[in-house]
Design a protein around this motif. Structure first.
Motif, mmCIF file in Angstrom:
data_model
loop_
_atom_site.group_PDB
_atom_site.id
_atom_site.type_symbol
_atom_site.label_atom_id
_atom_site.label_comp_id
_atom_site.label_asym_id
_atom_site.label_seq_id
_atom_site.Cartn_x
_atom_site.Cartn_y
_atom_site.Cartn_z
ATOM 1 N N GLN A 13 63.635 15.528 -40.788
ATOM 2 C CA GLN A 13 64.903 16.257 -40.916
ATOM 3 C C GLN A 13 65.384 16.741 -39.552
ATOM 4 O O GLN A 13 66.565 16.668 -39.232
ATOM 5 C CB GLN A 13 64.758 17.424 -41.896
ATOM 6 N N LEU A 14 64.449 17.251 -38.737
ATOM 7 C CA LEU A 14 64.791 17.711 -37.391
ATOM 8 C C LEU A 14 65.364 16.560 -36.561
ATOM 9 O O LEU A 14 66.406 16.706 -35.915
ATOM 10 C CB LEU A 14 63.548 18.295 -36.710
ATOM 11 N N LEU A 15 64.690 15.407 -36.580
ATOM 12 C CA LEU A 15 65.149 14.257 -35.796
ATOM 13 C C LEU A 15 66.526 13.804 -36.254
ATOM 14 O O LEU A 15 67.403 13.507 -35.427
ATOM 15 C CB LEU A 15 64.148 13.107 -35.912
ATOM 16 N N ARG A 16 66.720 13.750 -37.540
ATOM 17 C CA ARG A 16 68.017 13.313 -38.085
ATOM 18 C C ARG A 16 69.114 14.326 -37.775
ATOM 19 O O ARG A 16 70.227 13.949 -37.412
ATOM 20 C CB ARG A 16 67.902 13.080 -39.586
ATOM 21 N N SER A 17 68.819 15.614 -37.934
ATOM 22 C CA SER A 17 69.846 16.636 -37.728
ATOM 23 C C SER A 17 70.327 16.687 -36.278
ATOM 24 O O SER A 17 71.469 17.059 -36.026
ATOM 25 C CB SER A 17 69.335 18.013 -38.167
ATOM 26 N N HIS A 18 69.467 16.308 -35.341
ATOM 27 C CA HIS A 18 69.853 16.280 -33.931
ATOM 28 C C HIS A 18 70.412 14.916 -33.506
ATOM 29 O O HIS A 18 70.878 14.771 -32.385
ATOM 30 C CB HIS A 18 68.660 16.652 -33.042
ATOM 31 N N GLY A 19 70.306 13.940 -34.385
ATOM 32 C CA GLY A 19 70.811 12.614 -34.047
ATOM 33 C C GLY A 19 70.010 11.911 -32.962
ATOM 34 O O GLY A 19 70.541 11.073 -32.235
ATOM 35 N N PHE A 20 68.722 12.233 -32.862
ATOM 36 C CA PHE A 20 67.885 11.597 -31.847
ATOM 37 C C PHE A 20 67.765 10.100 -32.119
ATOM 38 O O PHE A 20 67.740 9.671 -33.279
ATOM 39 C CB PHE A 20 66.494 12.245 -31.801
ATOM 40 N N THR A 21 67.668 9.332 -31.063
ATOM 41 C CA THR A 21 67.617 7.869 -31.152
ATOM 42 C C THR A 21 66.276 7.338 -30.677
ATOM 43 O O THR A 21 65.496 8.058 -30.049
ATOM 44 C CB THR A 21 68.732 7.249 -30.295
ATOM 45 N N GLY A 22 66.007 6.064 -30.996
ATOM 46 C CA GLY A 22 64.805 5.398 -30.501
ATOM 47 C C GLY A 22 63.604 5.519 -31.415
ATOM 48 O O GLY A 22 62.468 5.373 -30.956
ATOM 49 N N TRP A 23 63.834 5.754 -32.692
ATOM 50 C CA TRP A 23 62.718 5.890 -33.628
ATOM 51 C C TRP A 23 63.110 5.324 -34.988
ATOM 52 O O TRP A 23 64.277 5.190 -35.322
ATOM 53 C CB TRP A 23 62.305 7.353 -33.774
ATOM 54 N N SER A 24 62.085 4.998 -35.758
ATOM 55 C CA SER A 24 62.264 4.606 -37.152
ATOM 56 C C SER A 24 61.023 5.046 -37.912
ATOM 57 O O SER A 24 60.041 5.500 -37.314
ATOM 58 C CB SER A 24 62.499 3.099 -37.287
ATOM 59 N N LEU A 25 61.074 4.911 -39.226
ATOM 60 C CA LEU A 25 59.962 5.346 -40.073
ATOM 61 C C LEU A 25 59.341 4.167 -40.793
ATOM 62 O O LEU A 25 60.003 3.151 -41.020
ATOM 63 C CB LEU A 25 60.464 6.345 -41.122
ATOM 64 N N TYR A 26 58.080 4.316 -41.154
ATOM 65 C CA TYR A 26 57.419 3.358 -42.029
ATOM 66 C C TYR A 26 56.557 4.138 -43.012
ATOM 67 O O TYR A 26 56.224 5.302 -42.788
ATOM 68 C CB TYR A 26 56.617 2.313 -41.240
ATOM 69 N N ASP A 84 66.428 2.128 -21.905
ATOM 70 C CA ASP A 84 67.563 1.825 -22.788
ATOM 71 C C ASP A 84 68.375 3.064 -23.171
ATOM 72 O O ASP A 84 69.362 2.961 -23.893
ATOM 73 C CB ASP A 84 67.104 1.069 -24.041
ATOM 74 N N GLY A 85 67.981 4.243 -22.717
ATOM 75 C CA GLY A 85 68.724 5.465 -22.975
ATOM 76 C C GLY A 85 68.345 6.175 -24.262
ATOM 77 O O GLY A 85 68.927 7.210 -24.593
ATOM 78 N N SER A 86 67.356 5.659 -24.989
ATOM 79 C CA SER A 86 66.920 6.280 -26.240
ATOM 80 C C SER A 86 66.250 7.620 -25.972
ATOM 81 O O SER A 86 65.669 7.845 -24.911
ATOM 82 C CB SER A 86 65.923 5.375 -26.971
ATOM 83 N N ASP A 87 66.305 8.503 -26.979
ATOM 84 C CA ASP A 87 65.648 9.806 -26.866
ATOM 85 C C ASP A 87 64.131 9.693 -26.991
ATOM 86 O O ASP A 87 63.396 10.462 -26.381
ATOM 87 C CB ASP A 87 66.177 10.750 -27.949
ATOM 88 N N PHE A 88 63.670 8.749 -27.797
ATOM 89 C CA PHE A 88 62.245 8.405 -27.915
ATOM 90 C C PHE A 88 62.098 7.003 -27.350
ATOM 91 O O PHE A 88 62.864 6.103 -27.725
ATOM 92 C CB PHE A 88 61.804 8.366 -29.390
ATOM 93 N N LYS A 98 54.063 7.606 -25.304
ATOM 94 C CA LYS A 98 55.275 7.879 -26.068
ATOM 95 C C LYS A 98 56.083 8.878 -25.257
ATOM 96 O O LYS A 98 55.610 9.979 -24.980
ATOM 97 C CB LYS A 98 54.916 8.425 -27.447
ATOM 98 N N LEU A 99 57.274 8.503 -24.872
ATOM 99 C CA LEU A 99 58.092 9.326 -23.992
ATOM 100 C C LEU A 99 59.305 9.842 -24.747
ATOM 101 O O LEU A 99 59.836 9.164 -25.631
ATOM 102 C CB LEU A 99 58.543 8.491 -22.784
ATOM 103 N N VAL A 100 59.725 11.065 -24.410
ATOM 104 C CA VAL A 100 60.907 11.660 -25.021
ATOM 105 C C VAL A 100 61.725 12.363 -23.941
ATOM 106 O O VAL A 100 61.197 12.732 -22.890
ATOM 107 C CB VAL A 100 60.554 12.683 -26.133
ATOM 108 N N VAL A 101 62.987 12.564 -24.241
ATOM 109 C CA VAL A 101 63.843 13.329 -23.338
ATOM 110 C C VAL A 101 63.596 14.820 -23.561
ATOM 111 O O VAL A 101 63.037 15.238 -24.584
ATOM 112 C CB VAL A 101 65.335 12.974 -23.538
ATOM 113 N N GLU A 102 64.013 15.622 -22.602
ATOM 114 C CA GLU A 102 63.799 17.073 -22.647
ATOM 115 C C GLU A 102 64.381 17.712 -23.913
ATOM 116 O O GLU A 102 63.805 18.658 -24.457
ATOM 117 C CB GLU A 102 64.427 17.716 -21.399
#
Length: 130
Positions: A13-26, A84-88, A98-102
């Motif tokens: 929910q946190l990731l979706r609410s912030h619109g973070f990019t570069g991830w998916s779920l399985y 590629d500019g992704s957040d993750f 695994k790298l993330v933006v600030e």
């Protein structure tokens, strides 16, 4: 070395609410000590990419250990133009980092998400030199 990352519905929910990019779920099956299924968990796949890590870079720093003084190399470097500019994101060579933006780190801290550790790239240390 690749490691599996399991996240709760709250993290999703946190990731979706912030619109973070570069991830998916399985799908994953998390079970408690009694073998009962624990709902509300997902595997997190990092889909964002950057180029390979430049292992030849790094600043040599002495570290005092119980058996003496030994060097470590500080810093985890990659070509910023390869990102590629992704957040993750992860290095193309898939070495397990695994790298993330600030902004991701700050969002996790504000939400008091536990069981996660962030290390600034300029503070990353390794004990080998290429």
């Amino acid at each position: 070395m690749a490691t599996m990352v399991i996240v709760s519905d709250a993290v999703v929910q946190l990731l979706r609410s912030h619109g973070f990019t570069g991830w998916s779920l399985y799908d994953v099956a998390v079970r408690d000590k009694q073998g009962q299924l624990v709902p509300g968990h997902h595997g997190l796949a990092i889909t964002g990419r950057c180029g390979n890590i430049d292992w030849a870079s790094g600043i040599e720093v002495p570290r005092i250990r119980p058996t003496g003084i030994f060097p470590v190399w500080k810093g985890l470097f990659f070509d910023p133009d390869s990102w590629d500019g992704s957040d993750f994101f992860m290095p193309a060579e898939r070495v397990g980092h695994k790298l993330v933006v600030e902004e991701v780190k700050k969002a996790f801290e504000r939400a008091k998400i536990r069981n996660v550790e962030f290390t600034r790239l300029d503070q990353f240390e390794r004990s080998w030199k290429l």
